[in-house]
Design a protein around this motif. Structure first.
Motif, PDB file in Angstrom:
ATOM      1  N   GLY A 121       0.862  -1.477  -0.270  1.00 48.22           N
ATOM      2  CA  GLY A 121      -0.297   0.183   0.258  1.00 48.22           C
ATOM      3  C   GLY A 121       0.694   1.021  -0.107  1.00 48.22           C
ATOM      4  N   ILE A 122       0.082   2.042   0.485  1.00 44.05           N
ATOM      5  CA  ILE A 122       1.095   3.501   0.041  1.00 44.05           C
ATOM      6  C   ILE A 122       1.185   3.768   2.276  1.00 44.05           C
ATOM      7  CG2 ILE A 122      -0.095   4.610  -1.519  1.00 44.05           C
ATOM      8  CD1 ILE A 122      -1.706   5.927   0.072  1.00 44.05           C
ATOM      9  N   ALA A 123       2.406   5.064   2.247  1.00 45.97           N
ATOM     10  CA  ALA A 123       2.537   5.571   3.840  1.00 45.97           C
ATOM     11  C   ALA A 123       3.265   6.314   3.148  1.00 45.97           C
ATOM     12  CB  ALA A 123       3.685   4.790   4.291  1.00 45.97           C
ATOM     13  N   GLY A 124       3.404   7.343   4.947  1.00 46.39           N
ATOM     14  CA  GLY A 124       4.083   8.586   4.815  1.00 46.39           C
ATOM     15  C   GLY A 124       5.071   8.802   5.060  1.00 46.39           C
ATOM     16  N   SER A 125       6.312   9.438   4.352  1.00 43.40           N
ATOM     17  CA  SER A 125       7.698   9.193   5.034  1.00 43.40           C
ATOM     18  C   SER A 125       7.699  10.356   5.906  1.00 43.40           C
ATOM     19  CB  SER A 125       8.108   9.823   3.737  1.00 43.40           C
ATOM     20  OG  SER A 125       9.639  10.328   4.314  1.00 43.40           O
ATOM     21  N   LEU A 126       8.231   9.457   7.097  1.00 41.48           N
ATOM     22  CA  LEU A 126       8.809  10.606   8.363  1.00 41.48           C
ATOM     23  C   LEU A 126      10.880  11.084   8.303  1.00 41.48           C
ATOM     24  CD1 LEU A 126       7.231   7.879  10.904  1.00 41.48           C
ATOM     25  CD2 LEU A 126       6.228   9.681   9.988  1.00 41.48           C
ATOM     26  N   GLU A 127      11.204  10.737   7.239  1.00 41.36           N
ATOM     27  CA  GLU A 127      12.440  11.453   7.379  1.00 41.36           C
ATOM     28  C   GLU A 127      13.215  11.182   5.834  1.00 41.36           C
ATOM     29  OE1 GLU A 127      15.920   8.447   5.623  1.00 41.36           O
ATOM     30  OE2 GLU A 127      14.641   7.165   7.710  1.00 41.36           O
ATOM     31  N   ASN A 128      13.807  13.033   5.689  1.00 43.88           N
ATOM     32  CA  ASN A 128      13.743  13.790   4.813  1.00 43.88           C
ATOM     33  C   ASN A 128      14.220  12.850   3.312  1.00 43.88           C
ATOM     34  OD1 ASN A 128      12.546  15.976   5.425  1.00 43.88           O
ATOM     35  ND2 ASN A 128      14.454  16.259   6.391  1.00 43.88           N
ATOM     36  N   SER A 129      15.523  11.819   3.885  1.00 38.59           N
ATOM     37  CA  SER A 129      16.296  11.522   2.677  1.00 38.59           C
ATOM     38  C   SER A 129      15.093  10.368   1.921  1.00 38.59           C
ATOM     39  CB  SER A 129      17.292  10.170   2.928  1.00 38.59           C
ATOM     40  OG  SER A 129      16.458   9.890   4.267  1.00 38.59           O
ATOM     41  N   LEU A 130      14.170   9.714   2.552  1.00 42.11           N
ATOM     42  CA  LEU A 130      13.105   8.919   2.058  1.00 42.11           C
ATOM     43  C   LEU A 130      12.120   9.737   1.290  1.00 42.11           C
ATOM     44  CD1 LEU A 130      12.473   6.107   1.741  1.00 42.11           C
ATOM     45  CD2 LEU A 130      11.467   5.862   3.614  1.00 42.11           C
ATOM     46  N   ARG A 131      12.440  10.014   0.228  1.00 42.05           N
ATOM     47  CA  ARG A 131      11.354  11.494  -0.651  1.00 42.05           C
ATOM     48  C   ARG A 131      10.142  10.772  -1.346  1.00 42.05           C
ATOM     49  NH1 ARG A 131      14.997  14.863  -3.687  1.00 42.05           N
ATOM     50  NH2 ARG A 131      16.744  15.534  -2.785  1.00 42.05           N
ATOM     51  N   THR A 132       9.088  11.024  -0.828  1.00 39.34           N
ATOM     52  CA  THR A 132       7.699  11.083  -1.665  1.00 39.34           C
ATOM     53  C   THR A 132       7.758  10.712  -3.176  1.00 39.34           C
ATOM     54  OG1 THR A 132       6.796  13.030  -0.587  1.00 39.34           O
ATOM     55  CG2 THR A 132       5.543  11.932  -2.726  1.00 39.34           C
ATOM     56  N   GLY A 133       7.593   9.201  -3.089  1.00 45.14           N
ATOM     57  CA  GLY A 133       7.146   8.549  -4.811  1.00 45.14           C
ATOM     58  C   GLY A 133       8.448   7.440  -4.841  1.00 45.14           C
ATOM     59  N   TYR A 134       9.417   7.425  -3.622  1.00 43.30           N
ATOM     60  CA  TYR A 134      10.242   6.055  -3.557  1.00 43.30           C
ATOM     61  C   TYR A 134       8.829   4.512  -2.924  1.00 43.30           C
ATOM     62  CZ  TYR A 134      14.455   8.381  -3.403  1.00 43.30           C
ATOM     63  OH  TYR A 134      15.655   9.648  -3.766  1.00 43.30           O
ATOM     64  N   VAL A 135       9.567   3.775  -3.034  1.00 44.40           N
ATOM     65  CA  VAL A 135       8.885   2.484  -2.679  1.00 44.40           C
ATOM     66  C   VAL A 135       9.978   2.211  -1.441  1.00 44.40           C
ATOM     67  CG1 VAL A 135       8.041   0.133  -3.025  1.00 44.40           C
ATOM     68  CG2 VAL A 135       7.272   2.281  -4.798  1.00 44.40           C
ATOM     69  N   SER A 136       9.071   2.071  -0.510  1.00 52.67           N
ATOM     70  CA  SER A 136       9.953   1.388   0.805  1.00 52.67           C
ATOM     71  C   SER A 136       9.643  -0.131   1.238  1.00 52.67           C
ATOM     72  CB  SER A 136       9.657   2.055   2.031  1.00 52.67           C
ATOM     73  OG  SER A 136      10.401   1.167   2.787  1.00 52.67           O
ATOM     74  N   ILE A 137      11.189  -1.060   1.342  1.00 51.60           N
ATOM     75  CA  ILE A 137      10.195  -2.425   1.321  1.00 51.60           C
ATOM     76  C   ILE A 137      11.084  -2.720   3.075  1.00 51.60           C
ATOM     77  CG2 ILE A 137      10.315  -5.181   1.285  1.00 51.60           C
ATOM     78  CD1 ILE A 137      11.394  -4.215  -1.561  1.00 51.60           C
ATOM     79  N   PRO A 138      10.040  -1.935   4.074  1.00 53.24           N
ATOM     80  CA  PRO A 138      10.953  -2.389   5.222  1.00 53.24           C
ATOM     81  C   PRO A 138      11.067  -3.213   5.963  1.00 53.24           C
ATOM     82  CG  PRO A 138       8.610  -0.639   5.152  1.00 53.24           C
ATOM     83  CD  PRO A 138       9.546  -1.965   3.962  1.00 53.24           C
ATOM     84  N   LYS A 139      12.109  -3.475   7.571  1.00 48.77           N
ATOM     85  CA  LYS A 139      12.250  -4.552   7.798  1.00 48.77           C
ATOM     86  C   LYS A 139      11.493  -5.088   8.870  1.00 48.77           C
ATOM     87  CE  LYS A 139      16.931  -7.505   8.518  1.00 48.77           C
ATOM     88  NZ  LYS A 139      17.986  -7.197   8.335  1.00 48.77           N
ATOM     89  N   GLN A 140      10.909  -4.037   9.117  1.00 44.99           N
ATOM     90  CA  GLN A 140      10.531  -4.383  10.566  1.00 44.99           C
ATOM     91  C   GLN A 140       9.310  -2.890  10.858  1.00 44.99           C
ATOM     92  OE1 GLN A 140      14.283  -3.247  13.491  1.00 44.99           O
ATOM     93  NE2 GLN A 140      13.399  -5.023  13.866  1.00 44.99           N
ATOM     94  N   PHE A 141       8.147  -2.913  11.532  1.00 44.07           N
ATOM     95  CA  PHE A 141       8.028  -1.984  11.940  1.00 44.07           C
ATOM     96  C   PHE A 141       6.905  -2.307  13.588  1.00 44.07           C
ATOM     97  CE2 PHE A 141       6.529  -2.496   7.775  1.00 44.07           C
ATOM     98  CZ  PHE A 141       6.004  -0.870   7.739  1.00 44.07           C
ATOM     99  N   ALA A 142       7.552  -1.553  14.211  1.00 47.25           N
ATOM    100  CA  ALA A 142       6.490  -1.071  15.908  1.00 47.25           C
ATOM    101  C   ALA A 142       4.913  -0.634  15.751  1.00 47.25           C
ATOM    102  CB  ALA A 142       7.025  -0.100  16.352  1.00 47.25           C
ATOM    103  N   GLN A 143       4.735  -0.761  16.952  1.00 47.93           N
ATOM    104  CA  GLN A 143       2.975  -1.152  16.834  1.00 47.93           C
ATOM    105  C   GLN A 143       2.717   0.168  18.036  1.00 47.93           C
ATOM    106  OE1 GLN A 143      -0.479   0.080  17.877  1.00 47.93           O
ATOM    107  NE2 GLN A 143      -0.923  -1.699  18.795  1.00 47.93           N
ATOM    108  N   THR A 144       2.867   1.912  17.153  1.00 46.90           N
ATOM    109  CA  THR A 144       3.082   2.698  18.266  1.00 46.90           C
ATOM    110  C   THR A 144       1.683   3.434  18.720  1.00 46.90           C
ATOM    111  OG1 THR A 144       3.187   4.094  16.143  1.00 46.90           O
ATOM    112  CG2 THR A 144       5.146   3.343  16.934  1.00 46.90           C
ATOM    113  N   GLY A 145       0.674   2.858  18.541  1.00 48.14           N
ATOM    114  CA  GLY A 145      -1.152   3.069  18.982  1.00 48.14           C
ATOM    115  C   GLY A 145      -1.371   1.832  20.286  1.00 48.14           C
ATOM    116  N   LEU A 146      -0.120   0.985  20.841  1.00 50.78           N
ATOM    117  CA  LEU A 146      -0.240   0.996  21.935  1.00 50.78           C
ATOM    118  C   LEU A 146       0.773   1.796  23.383  1.00 50.78           C
ATOM    119  CD1 LEU A 146      -2.047  -1.500  23.158  1.00 50.78           C
ATOM    120  CD2 LEU A 146       0.048  -2.633  22.802  1.00 50.78           C
ATOM    121  N   TRP A 147      -0.385   2.589  23.715  1.00 54.78           N
ATOM    122  CA  TRP A 147       0.180   3.724  24.691  1.00 54.78           C
ATOM    123  C   TRP A 147      -0.626   4.198  26.104  1.00 54.78           C
ATOM    124  CZ3 TRP A 147      -2.561   7.941  23.508  1.00 54.78           C
ATOM    125  CH2 TRP A 147      -3.355   8.652  22.917  1.00 54.78           C
TER     126      TRP A 147
END
Length: 340
Positions: A121-147
């Motif tokens: 799907g699509i996502a929002g970039s949190l760092e400037n070096s990861l430009r809009t339009g790039y496609v990311s294949i991440p290695k891991q995710f944190a569930q940051t909605g559990l607080w």
């Protein structure tokens, strides 16, 4: 004794019949079709989120529907059956958010003969070096909605892996007392078939499957689209980037302060709303999983309005291209067992 045994058997058969008859006819038909389809598996499971991503994937024409059973409807979702580049696939659009992601993933794994799951799907970039339009294949995710949202004078203890002090964002900084207090981010309870039953592990990071990730590294350098049409173009040539960390929560991030907090505190590069759930559900059940996300916006780090609406379709188009290429790289289904 024989009478009691016969009576018990009749009661059991009666209860099974009642359960069967209480199942809606449409669902019984769908389950019957799935049983037939599963003989032709295993399939690659494909899970995307919402309509623009689905439109881009189907518009690629890489997906060829099964001529006999092109789809099966279950629980309000349409599971599409077909092939991509000669490999059998089951595709579903899960819907936005953590609960939708878990429900669709678990249903796919429970009912279909799948070899693993590709979530995209699509996502929002949190760092400037990861430009809009790039496609990311991440290695891991944190569930940051559990607080846990603490009182203004509350103490953030060691049980939290990160914390956000709302008062640090007062304008001017330090002015007055901010009653919103603190947020403590909690690790997740992870149940898995590889663990002890009913004994969860506390985890922060949900990792994609290493073997599928190794295959995905071959996608670096592939050509992506710079323009959606004559009027919608990126300022730079997009590319595939590998190995980032992501943040998953039921939050659409369009705030520069929160963007910086996530990036600096957790070292994450993108934010979205489903991936950690798809990963944890797949891994818990013993299936390989990979995530492919196109960057549609800067998650609040941009000047002016968020670009997700304008550039989302282009990000989804490039994401679909990467997904299709990844499917091409997967070995034939006879070798899938070696990848688990």
């Amino acid at each position: 004794m024989k009478f009691a045994t016969t009576l018990s058997l009749l009661l059991l058969l009666s209860s099974i019949l009642v359960c069967t008859m209480s199942t809606p006819l449409s669902r019984r038909h769908s389950l019957s079709v799935i049983r037939k389809l599963n003989r032709e598996g295993p399939f690659v499971g494909l899970i995307t989120v919402y309509a623009p991503e689905e439109n881009a994937f189907l518009a690629s024409n890489a997906f060829k529907p099964d001529p006999r059973h092109p789809f099966v409807d279950l629980s309000g979702r349409r599971f599409r059956i077909g092939k991509v580049r000669g490999k059998g696939v089951v595709y579903v659009r899960c819907g936005v958010g953590l609960r939708n992601a878990v429900a669709a993933t678990q249903q796919m794994l429970d009912l279909f003969n799948v070899s693993g799951v590709i979530h995209f799907g699509i996502a929002g970039s949190l760092e400037n070096s990861l430009r809009t339009g790039y496609v990311s294949i991440p290695k891991q995710f944190a569930q940051t909605g559990l607080w846990e949202w603490l009182k203004a004078n509350g103490t953030v203890g060691p049980e939290y892996f990160a914390h956000l002090d709302i008062g640090s964002y007062n304008v001017p900084e330090g002015e007055g007392i901010n009653q919103l207090g603190h947020i403590g981010y909690s690790a997740e309870e992870f149940y898995s078939e590889s663990g002890v039953p009913n004994v969860p592990r506390r985890v922060v990071w949900a990792n994609v499957s290493q073997n599928w990730y190794n295959i995905a590294t071959k996608l670096e350098g592939m050509e992506l689209e710079r323009c959606l049409n004559s009027t919608v173009c990126l300022p730079q040539v997009p590319k595939v980037v590998i190995g980032q960390r992501g943040s998953t929560a039921n939050i659409f991030v369009d705030n520069s302060a929160y963007r910086d907090f996530l990036s600096k505190t957790l070292g994450v590069s993108l934010a979205e709303m489903e991936s950690a759930s798809v990963i944890m559900t797949s891994v818990a059940n013993g299936f390989p999983v990979i995530v492919i996300r196109g960057l549609s916006d800067a998650a609040g780090g941009q000047d002016g309005p968020n670009s997700a609406r304008a550039l989302g379709p282009l990000a989804a188009l490039n994401t679909a291209k990467v997904v299709i290429r990844f499917i091409e790289l997967l070995p034939s289904h006879k070798k899938y067992q070696d990848l688990k």
